[in-house]
Write a protein that holds these residues in place. Structure first.
Motif, PDB file in Angstrom:
ATOM      1  N   LYS A 143     -16.013 -14.681 -22.237  1.00 55.15           N
ATOM      2  CA  LYS A 143     -16.320 -14.739 -20.820  1.00 55.15           C
ATOM      3  C   LYS A 143     -16.461 -13.296 -20.332  1.00 55.15           C
ATOM      4  CE  LYS A 143     -15.847 -19.258 -19.974  1.00 55.15           C
ATOM      5  NZ  LYS A 143     -16.907 -20.118 -19.385  1.00 55.15           N
ATOM      6  N   ASP A 144     -17.049 -13.112 -19.146  1.00 54.53           N
ATOM      7  CA  ASP A 144     -17.253 -11.765 -18.611  1.00 54.53           C
ATOM      8  C   ASP A 144     -15.931 -10.994 -18.550  1.00 54.53           C
ATOM      9  OD1 ASP A 144     -19.919 -12.276 -18.309  1.00 54.53           O
ATOM     10  OD2 ASP A 144     -19.812 -12.693 -16.155  1.00 54.53           O
ATOM     11  N   GLY A 145     -15.978  -9.755 -19.066  1.00 52.32           N
ATOM     12  CA  GLY A 145     -14.818  -8.882 -18.984  1.00 52.32           C
ATOM     13  C   GLY A 145     -13.786  -9.077 -20.076  1.00 52.32           C
ATOM     14  N   HIS A 146     -14.061  -9.928 -21.050  1.00 52.88           N
ATOM     15  CA  HIS A 146     -13.060 -10.215 -22.076  1.00 52.88           C
ATOM     16  C   HIS A 146     -13.549  -9.949 -23.504  1.00 52.88           C
ATOM     17  CE1 HIS A 146     -11.176 -12.384 -18.696  1.00 52.88           C
ATOM     18  NE2 HIS A 146     -10.054 -12.119 -19.338  1.00 52.88           N
ATOM     19  N   SER A 147     -14.623  -9.204 -23.675  1.00 50.85           N
ATOM     20  CA  SER A 147     -15.023  -8.832 -25.029  1.00 50.85           C
ATOM     21  C   SER A 147     -13.985  -7.866 -25.590  1.00 50.85           C
ATOM     22  CB  SER A 147     -16.412  -8.191 -25.033  1.00 50.85           C
ATOM     23  OG  SER A 147     -16.409  -6.997 -24.285  1.00 50.85           O
ATOM     24  N   SER A 148     -13.871  -7.826 -26.914  1.00 54.19           N
ATOM     25  CA  SER A 148     -12.862  -6.988 -27.564  1.00 54.19           C
ATOM     26  C   SER A 148     -13.299  -5.522 -27.538  1.00 54.19           C
ATOM     27  CB  SER A 148     -12.661  -7.437 -29.011  1.00 54.19           C
ATOM     28  OG  SER A 148     -11.875  -6.492 -29.716  1.00 54.19           O
ATOM     29  N   ILE A 149     -12.570  -4.708 -26.785  1.00 57.49           N
ATOM     30  CA  ILE A 149     -12.889  -3.289 -26.699  1.00 57.49           C
ATOM     31  C   ILE A 149     -12.644  -2.618 -28.052  1.00 57.49           C
ATOM     32  CG2 ILE A 149     -12.384  -1.111 -25.529  1.00 57.49           C
ATOM     33  CD1 ILE A 149     -11.353  -2.785 -23.163  1.00 57.49           C
ATOM     34  N   HIS A 150     -11.567  -3.007 -28.714  1.00 54.35           N
ATOM     35  CA  HIS A 150     -11.232  -2.368 -29.994  1.00 54.35           C
ATOM     36  C   HIS A 150     -12.323  -2.597 -31.032  1.00 54.35           C
ATOM     37  CE1 HIS A 150      -8.525  -0.628 -32.983  1.00 54.35           C
ATOM     38  NE2 HIS A 150      -9.024  -1.516 -33.808  1.00 54.35           N
ATOM     39  N   ASN A 151     -12.754  -3.834 -31.180  1.00 55.50           N
ATOM     40  CA  ASN A 151     -13.785  -4.105 -32.180  1.00 55.50           C
ATOM     41  C   ASN A 151     -15.105  -3.432 -31.845  1.00 55.50           C
ATOM     42  OD1 ASN A 151     -12.124  -5.588 -33.836  1.00 55.50           O
ATOM     43  ND2 ASN A 151     -12.621  -7.543 -32.880  1.00 55.50           N
ATOM     44  N   GLU A 194      -1.659   6.699 -21.837  1.00 53.23           N
ATOM     45  CA  GLU A 194      -2.200   6.744 -20.467  1.00 53.23           C
ATOM     46  C   GLU A 194      -3.616   6.202 -20.345  1.00 53.23           C
ATOM     47  OE1 GLU A 194      -2.227  11.118 -22.010  1.00 53.23           O
ATOM     48  OE2 GLU A 194      -0.973   9.316 -22.167  1.00 53.23           O
ATOM     49  N   HIS A 195      -4.394   6.222 -21.438  1.00 53.32           N
ATOM     50  CA  HIS A 195      -5.774   5.723 -21.382  1.00 53.32           C
ATOM     51  C   HIS A 195      -5.951   4.384 -22.099  1.00 53.32           C
ATOM     52  CE1 HIS A 195      -6.969   9.533 -19.667  1.00 53.32           C
ATOM     53  NE2 HIS A 195      -6.467  10.184 -20.697  1.00 53.32           N
ATOM     54  N   VAL A 196      -4.857   3.824 -22.628  1.00 59.15           N
ATOM     55  CA  VAL A 196      -4.945   2.559 -23.363  1.00 59.15           C
ATOM     56  C   VAL A 196      -5.173   1.408 -22.388  1.00 59.15           C
ATOM     57  CG1 VAL A 196      -3.729   0.918 -24.841  1.00 59.15           C
ATOM     58  CG2 VAL A 196      -3.520   3.377 -25.277  1.00 59.15           C
ATOM     59  N   THR A 197      -6.300   0.728 -22.554  1.00 56.43           N
ATOM     60  CA  THR A 197      -6.614  -0.417 -21.688  1.00 56.43           C
ATOM     61  C   THR A 197      -6.465  -1.749 -22.408  1.00 56.43           C
ATOM     62  OG1 THR A 197      -8.963  -0.228 -22.256  1.00 56.43           O
ATOM     63  CG2 THR A 197      -8.216   0.913 -20.273  1.00 56.43           C
ATOM     64  N   GLU A 198      -6.479  -1.724 -23.748  1.00 56.75           N
ATOM     65  CA  GLU A 198      -6.368  -2.958 -24.522  1.00 56.75           C
ATOM     66  C   GLU A 198      -5.407  -2.731 -25.683  1.00 56.75           C
ATOM     67  OE1 GLU A 198      -9.959  -5.546 -25.733  1.00 56.75           O
ATOM     68  OE2 GLU A 198      -9.372  -4.562 -27.606  1.00 56.75           O
ATOM     69  N   PHE A 199      -4.392  -3.583 -25.764  1.00 56.12           N
ATOM     70  CA  PHE A 199      -3.375  -3.487 -26.814  1.00 56.12           C
ATOM     71  C   PHE A 199      -3.232  -4.893 -27.399  1.00 56.12           C
ATOM     72  CE2 PHE A 199       1.092  -1.490 -27.721  1.00 56.12           C
ATOM     73  CZ  PHE A 199       1.000  -1.885 -29.044  1.00 56.12           C
TER      74      PHE A 199
END
Length: 378
Positions: free
Chosen positions: A243-251, A87-92
């Motif tokens: 680009k804006d909004g596309h940095s890796s959240i996981h890393n 439910e909270h996963v935003t990046e897979f």
């Protein structure tokens, strides 16, 4: 509390000459049994409701996740959604090889919840790809990206490498030119590091590996930063641009020194203040889980001093650096109270900037980042 999940797929149809990750040739391996073992491991960890109540990211790495068949990928994704709260996963994210990522696999990944692809490209010169042990062609890259976009993927990154054997500045510039022409939102670019237990390491020891040298490698890194800035990409970490909004959240979870779970043979994790690593051999990994045990090889309770060290050498990888306010809230002390002398030394050398808000690498410091990081090991 874990923010992310890393899942290791150790299988490869081809072993790259520079890779030191835990991996095995796909043929004659217990692939289906391994996938089921992953499900068992995720189930065991999911019982810790407090640690796994707010997972934000999932990352399939390897090895090569896309070495799996569409049926195997589908089974893996089903197990993930069964045992990991989504439910909270935003990046897979899934790593992928350009010559293995078929339209059918792309559709399985997309329908299974994967919303980000990280494609291992490395270079656009056939002779360099051959030296690296890569099996894809430029046409594979172009066709895969075309199909990925058709399927619905918009968040796509490619990995590039510089400082390769025999690589020239002109070849590096040409690789960047082709990469920018792909019109992607994210690029990762890494200098070659010759690790032990790799084919390159053996060649180097025999005097058969011709590398560009530190000065030429530094020139390539300088060109990388200049070109990325000119093309509108923000350098948010030493080797990553978006680009804006596309940095890796996981890393960013790693660089923020936050907790994450690692599943799979040889995987590492950091949960409830404990860093751990799993058994790497597949038989040992699978047999541990068949016995109802987590496949953990060793654990280490991270001390307060170690947490501060990690906060520094991981956080300084980010171009935003380390927030002083965040550091004080996390450790109940100021950065200066722990590292005053080292900060003054590195600032005077022009490698760090230190203002009221943050400590960060200067552009000069990015070229010798590892040397700077080592200064914060107590």
């Amino acid at each position: 509390m874990a923010r992310g999940v890393y899942i290791h797929i150790p299988f490869c149809h081809q072993i790259c000459n520079y890779c030191d990750f835990n991996k095995v040739f796909f043929k004659n391996q217990p692939v289906d049994e391994y996938i089921e073992a992953l499900g068992t491991e995720m189930k065991l960890w999911s019982e810790d409701k407090q640690a796994f109540s707010h997972i934000e990211t999932i990352f399939l790495g390897g090895g090569t996740p896309t070495s799996l068949s569409p049926t195997q990928l589908s089974r893996l994704l089903t197990l993930i959604k069964t045992y990991i709260p989504m439910e909270h996963v935003t990046e897979f994210t899934s790593e992928a090889n350009p010559d293995e990522l078929t339209k059918e696999k792309l559709e399985v990944l997309y329908k299974g919840g994967v919303n980000r692809i990280s494609l291992g490209v490395q270079a656009f010169q056939p002779e360099l790809l051959k030296k690296l042990g890569r099996t894809h062609s430029n046409e594979h890259v172009f066709e895969t990206l075309k199909e990925a976009k058709k399927v619905g993927f918009t968040n796509i990154s490619i990995d590039l490498m510089y400082g390769l054997p025999g690589q020239t500045v002109e070849e590096w510039k040409a690789t960047l030119e082709v990469a920018f022409g792909l019109n992607l939102p994210h690029y990762s670019a890494y200098s070659l590091i010759v690790e032990s237990k790799t084919i390159f390491y053996n060649l180097m020891n025999k005097g058969k590996l011709s590398l560009p040298g530190e000065d030429l490698e530094a020139d390539m890194y300088d060109i990388l930063m200049q070109q990325m800035e000119e093309h509108g990409f923000h350098q948010y970490e030493i080797s990553n641009f978006s680009k804006d909004g596309h940095s890796s959240i996981h890393n960013r979870i790693y660089w923020d020194n936050d907790e994450y779970a690692g599943f799979g043979a040889g995987a590492h994790g950091y949960v409830n203040g404990i860093r751990y690593s799993n058994h790497a051999p597949l038989k040992k990994y699978i047999s541990s889980l068949e016995a109802g045990e987590k496949p953990i090889l060793k654990t280490h309770v991270v001390t307060q001093d170690e947490k501060m060290e990690e906060e520094m050498f991981l956080g300084l990888r980010k171009t935003a650096g380390i927030s002083k306010k965040h550091f004080q809230a996390k450790f109940n002390c100021t950065i200066e109270s722990v590292y005053s002398k080292k900060l003054k030394l590195l600032v005077s050398a022009g490698l760090l900037s230190n203002d009221e808000a943050a400590v960060k690498l200067t552009k000069k410091g990015r070229f010798v980042g590892n040397e700077v990081f080592e200064e914060f090991l107590l």
